[in-house]
Design an enzyme around this catalytic site. Structure first.
Site, PDB file in Angstrom:
ATOM      1  N   ARG A   1       0.809  -1.228   0.000  1.00 40.37           N
ATOM      2  CA  ARG A   1       0.000   0.000   0.000  1.00 40.37           C
ATOM      3  C   ARG A   1       0.841   1.276   0.000  1.00 40.37           C
ATOM      4  O   ARG A   1       0.420   2.307   0.558  1.00 40.37           O
ATOM      5  CB  ARG A   1      -0.979   0.027   1.190  1.00 40.37           C
ATOM      6  CG  ARG A   1      -1.981  -1.082   1.171  1.00 40.37           C
ATOM      7  CD  ARG A   1      -2.965  -1.005   0.016  1.00 40.37           C
ATOM      8  NE  ARG A   1      -3.779  -2.196  -0.014  1.00 40.37           N
ATOM      9  CZ  ARG A   1      -3.486  -3.277  -0.748  1.00 40.37           C
ATOM     10  NH1 ARG A   1      -2.439  -3.294  -1.552  1.00 40.37           N
ATOM     11  NH2 ARG A   1      -4.261  -4.338  -0.719  1.00 40.37           N
TER      12      ARG A   1
ATOM     13  N   SER B   1     -11.136  -1.352   3.106  1.00 32.29           N
ATOM     14  CA  SER B   1     -10.470  -1.861   4.313  1.00 32.29           C
ATOM     15  C   SER B   1      -9.982  -0.694   5.153  1.00 32.29           C
ATOM     16  O   SER B   1      -9.253   0.170   4.649  1.00 32.29           O
ATOM     17  CB  SER B   1      -9.278  -2.731   3.933  1.00 32.29           C
ATOM     18  OG  SER B   1      -9.745  -3.900   3.321  1.00 32.29           O
TER      19      SER B   1
ATOM     20  N   GLU C   1      -5.359   2.090   7.031  1.00 36.46           N
ATOM     21  CA  GLU C   1      -5.063   2.159   5.589  1.00 36.46           C
ATOM     22  C   GLU C   1      -5.782   3.392   5.029  1.00 36.46           C
ATOM     23  O   GLU C   1      -5.286   4.072   4.139  1.00 36.46           O
ATOM     24  CB  GLU C   1      -5.567   0.884   4.902  1.00 36.46           C
ATOM     25  CG  GLU C   1      -5.358   0.901   3.403  1.00 36.46           C
ATOM     26  CD  GLU C   1      -5.666  -0.450   2.741  1.00 36.46           C
ATOM     27  OE1 GLU C   1      -5.459  -1.508   3.382  1.00 36.46           O
ATOM     28  OE2 GLU C   1      -6.123  -0.434   1.598  1.00 36.46           O
TER      29      GLU C   1
HETATM   30  C1  LIG Z   1     -15.897  -0.530  -1.391  1.00 39.62           C
HETATM   31  C2  LIG Z   1     -14.417  -0.255  -1.460  1.00 39.62           C
HETATM   32  C3  LIG Z   1     -13.544  -1.270  -1.808  1.00 39.62           C
HETATM   33  C4  LIG Z   1     -12.169  -1.036  -1.873  1.00 39.62           C
HETATM   34  N1  LIG Z   1     -11.336  -2.053  -2.220  1.00 39.62           N
HETATM   35  C5  LIG Z   1     -10.002  -1.836  -2.283  1.00 39.62           C
HETATM   36  C6  LIG Z   1      -9.119  -2.898  -2.649  1.00 39.62           C
HETATM   37  O1  LIG Z   1      -9.524  -4.020  -2.941  1.00 39.62           O
HETATM   38  N2  LIG Z   1      -7.792  -2.634  -2.666  1.00 39.62           N
HETATM   39  C7  LIG Z   1      -7.281  -1.386  -2.369  1.00 39.62           C
HETATM   40  O2  LIG Z   1      -6.055  -1.205  -2.410  1.00 39.62           O
HETATM   41  N3  LIG Z   1      -8.110  -0.365  -2.028  1.00 39.62           N
HETATM   42  C8  LIG Z   1      -9.436  -0.554  -1.983  1.00 39.62           C
HETATM   43  N4  LIG Z   1     -10.277   0.484  -1.634  1.00 39.62           N
HETATM   44  C9  LIG Z   1      -9.695   1.798  -1.264  1.00 39.62           C
HETATM   45  C10 LIG Z   1      -9.562   2.805  -2.436  1.00 39.62           C
HETATM   46  O3  LIG Z   1     -10.490   2.545  -3.475  1.00 39.62           O
HETATM   47  C11 LIG Z   1      -8.138   2.831  -2.997  1.00 39.62           C
HETATM   48  O4  LIG Z   1      -7.202   3.208  -2.006  1.00 39.62           O
HETATM   49  C12 LIG Z   1      -8.014   3.815  -4.175  1.00 39.62           C
HETATM   50  O5  LIG Z   1      -6.746   3.666  -4.754  1.00 39.62           O
HETATM   51  C13 LIG Z   1      -8.210   5.273  -3.754  1.00 39.62           C
HETATM   52  O6  LIG Z   1      -8.417   6.023  -4.939  1.00 39.62           O
HETATM   53  P1  LIG Z   1      -9.212   7.406  -4.931  1.00 39.62           P
HETATM   54  O7  LIG Z   1      -9.166   7.949  -6.305  1.00 39.62           O
HETATM   55  O8  LIG Z   1     -10.552   7.227  -4.364  1.00 39.62           O
HETATM   56  O9  LIG Z   1      -8.286   8.256  -3.961  1.00 39.62           O
HETATM   57  P2  LIG Z   1      -8.765   9.357  -2.911  1.00 39.62           P
HETATM   58  O10 LIG Z   1      -9.412   8.675  -1.755  1.00 39.62           O
HETATM   59  O11 LIG Z   1      -9.507  10.448  -3.575  1.00 39.62           O
HETATM   60  O12 LIG Z   1      -7.344   9.919  -2.457  1.00 39.62           O
HETATM   61  C14 LIG Z   1      -6.442   9.088  -1.760  1.00 39.62           C
HETATM   62  C15 LIG Z   1      -5.094   9.852  -1.660  1.00 39.62           C
HETATM   63  O13 LIG Z   1      -4.510   9.960  -2.953  1.00 39.62           O
HETATM   64  C16 LIG Z   1      -4.249  11.340  -3.239  1.00 39.62           C
HETATM   65  N5  LIG Z   1      -4.450  11.491  -4.690  1.00 39.62           N
HETATM   66  C17 LIG Z   1      -5.585  11.361  -5.406  1.00 39.62           C
HETATM   67  N6  LIG Z   1      -5.338  11.530  -6.727  1.00 39.62           N
HETATM   68  C18 LIG Z   1      -4.021  11.795  -6.833  1.00 39.62           C
HETATM   69  C19 LIG Z   1      -3.134  12.083  -7.926  1.00 39.62           C
HETATM   70  N7  LIG Z   1      -3.554  12.137  -9.196  1.00 39.62           N
HETATM   71  N8  LIG Z   1      -1.823  12.333  -7.648  1.00 39.62           N
HETATM   72  C20 LIG Z   1      -1.361  12.303  -6.373  1.00 39.62           C
HETATM   73  N9  LIG Z   1      -2.143  12.038  -5.303  1.00 39.62           N
HETATM   74  C21 LIG Z   1      -3.441  11.787  -5.529  1.00 39.62           C
HETATM   75  C22 LIG Z   1      -5.228  12.125  -2.396  1.00 39.62           C
HETATM   76  O14 LIG Z   1      -4.767  13.419  -2.131  1.00 39.62           O
HETATM   77  C23 LIG Z   1      -5.241  11.269  -1.144  1.00 39.62           C
HETATM   78  O15 LIG Z   1      -4.094  11.581  -0.384  1.00 39.62           O
HETATM   79  C24 LIG Z   1     -11.659   0.267  -1.566  1.00 39.62           C
HETATM   80  C25 LIG Z   1     -12.543   1.298  -1.233  1.00 39.62           C
HETATM   81  C26 LIG Z   1     -13.908   1.049  -1.183  1.00 39.62           C
HETATM   82  C27 LIG Z   1     -14.852   2.163  -0.834  1.00 39.62           C
END
Ligand SMILES: Cc1cc2nc3c(=O)[nH]c(=O)nc-3n(C[C@H](O)[C@H](O)[C@H](O)COP(=O)(O)OP(=O)(O)OC[C@H]3O[C@@H](n4cnc5c(N)ncnc54)[C@H](O)[C@@H]3O)c2cc1C
Length: 309
Positions: free
Chosen positions: A182, A235, A305
């Site tokens: 992660r 998670s 996480e």
């Molecule tokens: C139902 C559900 C299931 C999930 N399953 C998984 C799974 O199986 N595996 C897993 O790893 N995660 C999982 N996640 C967590 C999540 O989807 C991941 O961590 C995902 O990568 C976050 O992406 P986001 O665009 O929503 O980021 P955000 O939540 O919007 O941002 C997360 C971080 O990234 C930064 N960020 C966003 N975009 C950029 C960019 N372009 N450049 C630099 N920084 C940036 C933000 O500032 C913040 O610090 C799950 C979440 C949910 C709700």
């Protein structure tokens, strides 16, 4: 920060319809928690990102990036600054190079949803991102978080990452990318703030049918195991080395534990769900209670996480 109405006027002049006001973090995050945000800005291309970052820094406006808001627990007080999101210009995808008879490079904009990228690749018989189907994030955050599932992770398929910081832009090859559980450490990186603009994936040729079957199986596992009908951020805790956070929480008798409307899911003990009107304070109280009880029972301190903003 500038006087509030001047800030709005100047941002609107700079960006037209690509800036929105009067939103809450609850609307922008999958946990559906969080107070008002100063502004939500969609940048369409690298130049515009640079312009916006320069404007915000010149006006001493705090800002941060947001993707799909699926890994964030946002504060009840909100964020008196600007959220920067990547707009349509960062949502392109193309096959960039045929490396060999069976290997292909695909370049995807950081604003694309992972699900869209996985579908696009499946339709063209390109394998490697099946695990990402159903992770509700965008490419940029997923690569920074080394998002993963079912024994695979982004680090296994990323060939290069293009980053920018409001001043310069650089493409870092695989040899500069150090993925771990992660997380991604890049060296040499640009000075902060770091914005992921695009990612190149190295994928294998396979059959669309086989890829789609694998993705359908993963979707089915998610539907069976995860509370997908309730707001959450996936998670909540990282798995400690060699252990599963969900098992530690469940065996400590904490499934279903509630603080107000924040609850340890009864379906998956490492998902914290919002039953309707949960606040960030309640989620944090729940997190602390779970951490304390798991530590007492198993001697392991769980590390979030989810990002607590
Ligand atoms: C139902 C559900 C299931 C999930 N399953 C998984 C799974 O199986 N595996 C897993 O790893 N995660 C999982 N996640 C967590 C999540 O989807 C991941 O961590 C995902 O990568 C976050 O992406 P986001 O665009 O929503 O980021 P955000 O939540 O919007 O941002 C997360 C971080 O990234 C930064 N960020 C966003 N975009 C950029 C960019 N372009 N450049 C630099 N920084 C940036 C933000 O500032 C913040 O610090 C799950 C979440 C949910 C709700």
């Amino acid at each position: 920060m500038l006087d509030r109405s001047l800030f709005r006027t100047e941002l609107t002049q700079l960006l037209g319809g690509r800036v929105r006001f009067d939103l809450t973090l609850a609307r922008l995050t999958t946990m559906k928690i969080g107070g008002p945000v100063g502004a939500l800005i969609f940048a369409e291309h690298v130049e515009e990102c640079h312009q916006v970052v320069t404007f915000l820094e010149k006006n001493r406006t705090p800002w941060r990036l947001i993707g799909r808001g699926s890994n964030v627990l946002a504060p009840d007080e909100g964020f008196d600054g600007a959220l920067l999101a990547l707009g349509d210009g960062f949502k392109t995808i193309e096959k960039s190079t045929d490396l060999s008879a069976d290997k292909v490079l695909v370049r995807a904009g950081a604003g694309l949803s992972l699900t869209r990228v996985a579908d696009w690749c499946a339709a063209r018989g390109l394998a490697g991102l099946e695990f990402a189907a159903g992770i509700p994030g965008c490419v940029g955050a997923a690569v920074l978080k080394n998002a993963g599932a079912w024994g695979s992770e982004m680090g296994a398929v990323v060939a290069s990452v293009t980053v920018m910081n409001g001043r310069e832009e650089r493409t870092l090859p695989r040899s500069c990318l150090h993925f771990s559980y992660r997380s991604l450490w890049m060296a040499p990186a640009l000075p902060a703030p770091l914005i992921v603009a695009a990612v190149e994936f190295e994928l294998r040729r396979s059959s669309t049918v086989a890829i789609r079957e694998q993705m359908a199986y993963y979707h089915q596992l998610r539907r069976e195991k995860q509370p997908l009908n309730q707001p959450s951020a996936g998670s909540f805790f990282k798995n400690p080395p060699g252990l599963f956070a969900a098992e530690l929480i469940e065996s400590s008798g904490l499934k279903g534990l509630r603080v107000g409307d924040a609850q340890v899911s009864t379906r998956h003990a490492n998902f914290f769900v919002n039953r309707g009107r949960a606040t960030a304070r309640q989620m944090i109280a729940l997190m602390r209670e779970v951490q304390q009880k798991v530590e007492k029972q198993h001697g392991v301190m769980l590390e979030p996480e989810v990002e607590v903003w």
